[in-house]
Scaffold this active site. Structure first.
Site, PDB file in Angstrom:
ATOM      1  N   ASP A  27      60.512  15.334 -42.455  1.00  0.00           N
ATOM      2  CA  ASP A  27      58.849  15.782 -43.613  1.00  0.00           C
ATOM      3  C   ASP A  27      59.284  17.495 -41.989  1.00  0.00           C
ATOM      4  O   ASP A  27      60.015  17.099 -40.881  1.00  0.00           O
ATOM      5  CB  ASP A  27      58.250  14.669 -42.994  1.00  0.00           C
ATOM      6  CG  ASP A  27      56.785  15.163 -43.351  1.00  0.00           C
ATOM      7  OD1 ASP A  27      56.921  16.166 -44.766  1.00  0.00           O
ATOM      8  OD2 ASP A  27      55.974  15.082 -43.268  1.00  0.00           O
ATOM      9  N   GLU A  29      55.621  20.146 -41.269  1.00  0.00           N
ATOM     10  CA  GLU A  29      54.438  20.527 -40.750  1.00  0.00           C
ATOM     11  C   GLU A  29      54.111  21.674 -40.193  1.00  0.00           C
ATOM     12  O   GLU A  29      55.239  22.267 -39.372  1.00  0.00           O
ATOM     13  CB  GLU A  29      53.447  19.860 -39.215  1.00  0.00           C
ATOM     14  CG  GLU A  29      53.274  17.798 -39.369  1.00  0.00           C
ATOM     15  CD  GLU A  29      53.166  17.703 -40.871  1.00  0.00           C
ATOM     16  OE1 GLU A  29      52.569  18.266 -41.170  1.00  0.00           O
ATOM     17  OE2 GLU A  29      53.480  16.148 -41.304  1.00  0.00           O
ATOM     18  N   ASP A  82      59.276  21.204 -48.105  1.00  0.00           N
ATOM     19  CA  ASP A  82      60.316  21.152 -46.463  1.00  0.00           C
ATOM     20  C   ASP A  82      61.178  22.192 -46.419  1.00  0.00           C
ATOM     21  O   ASP A  82      61.640  22.615 -45.577  1.00  0.00           O
ATOM     22  CB  ASP A  82      60.407  19.718 -46.457  1.00  0.00           C
ATOM     23  CG  ASP A  82      59.381  19.204 -46.545  1.00  0.00           C
ATOM     24  OD1 ASP A  82      57.947  19.051 -45.001  1.00  0.00           O
ATOM     25  OD2 ASP A  82      59.041  18.241 -47.384  1.00  0.00           O
ATOM     26  N   TYR A 148      50.773   9.815 -36.776  1.00  0.00           N
ATOM     27  CA  TYR A 148      50.411  10.155 -37.667  1.00  0.00           C
ATOM     28  C   TYR A 148      51.746  11.038 -38.301  1.00  0.00           C
ATOM     29  O   TYR A 148      52.551  10.271 -39.422  1.00  0.00           O
ATOM     30  CB  TYR A 148      49.170  11.168 -37.729  1.00  0.00           C
ATOM     31  CG  TYR A 148      48.909  11.789 -39.280  1.00  0.00           C
ATOM     32  CD1 TYR A 148      48.350  11.221 -40.008  1.00  0.00           C
ATOM     33  CD2 TYR A 148      49.605  13.256 -39.417  1.00  0.00           C
ATOM     34  CE1 TYR A 148      48.113  12.198 -40.915  1.00  0.00           C
ATOM     35  CE2 TYR A 148      49.396  13.635 -40.532  1.00  0.00           C
ATOM     36  CZ  TYR A 148      48.550  13.219 -41.795  1.00  0.00           C
ATOM     37  OH  TYR A 148      48.556  13.792 -42.624  1.00  0.00           O
ATOM     38  N   ASP A 152      54.782   9.601 -41.310  1.00  0.00           N
ATOM     39  CA  ASP A 152      55.321  10.522 -42.535  1.00  0.00           C
ATOM     40  C   ASP A 152      56.288  10.549 -42.836  1.00  0.00           C
ATOM     41  O   ASP A 152      57.043  10.713 -43.643  1.00  0.00           O
ATOM     42  CB  ASP A 152      55.244  11.846 -42.146  1.00  0.00           C
ATOM     43  CG  ASP A 152      53.647  12.833 -43.339  1.00  0.00           C
ATOM     44  OD1 ASP A 152      52.998  11.665 -43.083  1.00  0.00           O
ATOM     45  OD2 ASP A 152      53.014  13.330 -41.703  1.00  0.00           O
TER      46      ASP A 152
END
Length: 368
Positions: A27, A29, A82, A148, A152
């Site tokens: 993943d 961000e 991604d 958090y 993911d």
């Protein structure tokens, strides 16, 4: 305490583990509010032995990119963004892929189901959502934010295992392989003038001359935004481009009178804008789909939509998984049918789908 991986030696060790792992969860961000290109801020990686959080703000991601081309399955959820970021950062696309959102849609879930909702429904685990709006470019990241981020990727392999069993039961494993392989086409992530034009459908309502200028202005803004790495609207707003296309400016003084352009923009961009106006008639004009379908297109569109809905209902999936309404409209207006005419979708639509697509192709061949 969870820490960011920020040194080259640790990244090399992680890359070596990924290269031999049977699966890797991924993943990313990012932030994009102030830039044209998304800024990659964090990469989450899960393997059978660890969950790692990689800091791309302080490391060269080339070793990670190379490791992600190894034989193990790369698991993502709604992975297109991604993949684009990883391609941008490393120059390569991870493969082979298993996208848990695509798999969920093929099983019968909502085609846009989010990761947290899927984990809750499939694995009965409720994930925290309190860091959804985190500024991932900020440092340091708190323990709450890092936890958090770990979540993911924590459940990607469990999702894959459950979904793979269900896909095999339904006889749709090959469908997933086909759809995930499509994500590995580098052309999917390249700039496309045709797609840019289709995004601004209001141009179809302009006169022919204004359409040509609007397209030229769109291409100029795209190039300018890329060069400066700024959001498109920060260069010039959409409404301003429409105004310039419908009332072509002749001078800096004319530009200064236009609503939505400030003095700084006129000074910095004026010469280039006026040059675009002068050169627009000589630029190629990309096909602009009409805002509305004509009666014959509407008939074909409705027939295709009805066929897709019937096939989807029989399969227990949403119609958009086979073909979105937007895609259907583009096809009846002359766009290539793409995967609607091949692979599992072509097989599902069968001879009736072939007939409709052939009728559409024949109509546009005659028009040409």
């Amino acid at each position: 305490m969870t820490e960011l991986l920020t040194d080259a030696a640790s990244l090399a060790s992680l890359a070596a583990a990924i290269a031999t792992s049977p699966w890797t969860g991924l993943d990313t961000e990012f932030v994009r509010e102030r830039t044209y290109y998304a800024k990659l801020c964090l990469i989450q990686v899960a393997t059978p032995d660890t969950i790692a959080l990689v800091d791309p703000l302080h490391l060269d991601m080339t070793p990670l990119g190379q490791a992600l081309t190894g034989p193990g399955i790369k698991i993502l959820h709604a992975g297109r963004q991604d993949l684009e970021l990883l391609l941008q950062e490393t120059g390569v696309l991870p493969a082979p892929l298993f996208d848990t959102q695509i798999a969920a849609a093929l099983i019968g879930y909502d085609e846009q189901i989010g990761y947290a909702n899927l984990v809750a429904q499939r694995l009965k685990v409720d994930l925290a959502k309190d860091a959804t709006r985190t500024n991932w470019a900020a440092r340091p990241l708190s323990d709450r934010q890092l936890a958090y981020a770990q979540d993911d990727v924590r459940y990607l392999e469990a999702l894959r295992a459950a979904q793979l069993t269900e896909l095999e039961r339904l006889g749709r494993s090959a469908w997933l392989v086909e759809d995930c392989a499509a994500l590995n086409d580098p052309a999917l992530y390249r700039f496309s003038p045709e797609q840019l034009v289709r995004r601004y459908r209001q141009g179809a309502n302009l006169t022919a001359g204004a359409q040509a200028l609007f397209q030229a202005l769109l291409m100029w803004r795209e190039e300018t935004a890329r060069e400066a790495d700024l959001p498109r609207a920060w260069v010039v707003a959409d409404a301003v481009l429409v105004d310039l296309a419908t009332r072509p400016p002749k001078s800096h003084a004319d530009l200064a009178q236009r609503r939505g352009l400030d003095d700084r923009q006129v000074r910095r961009l004026g010469d280039r804008l006026l040059r675009v106006v002068q050169e627009a008639p000589d630029r190629p004009l990309y096909p602009w789909p009409a805002a509305r379908l004509d009666p014959h297109e509407e008939r074909l569109y409705q027939a295709l939509a009805a066929l897709i809905d019937a096939r989807a209902q029989a399969l227990g999936i949403q119609g958009g998984v086979i073909g979105s309404r937007r895609t259907l409209k583009e096809i009846v207006q002359g766009a290539a049918p793409g995967n609607l005419a091949r692979g599992w979708r072509g097989a599902v639509l069968g001879t009736e789908g072939e007939r409709l697509l052939a009728e559409i192709a024949e109509r546009h061949a005659d028009a040409a």
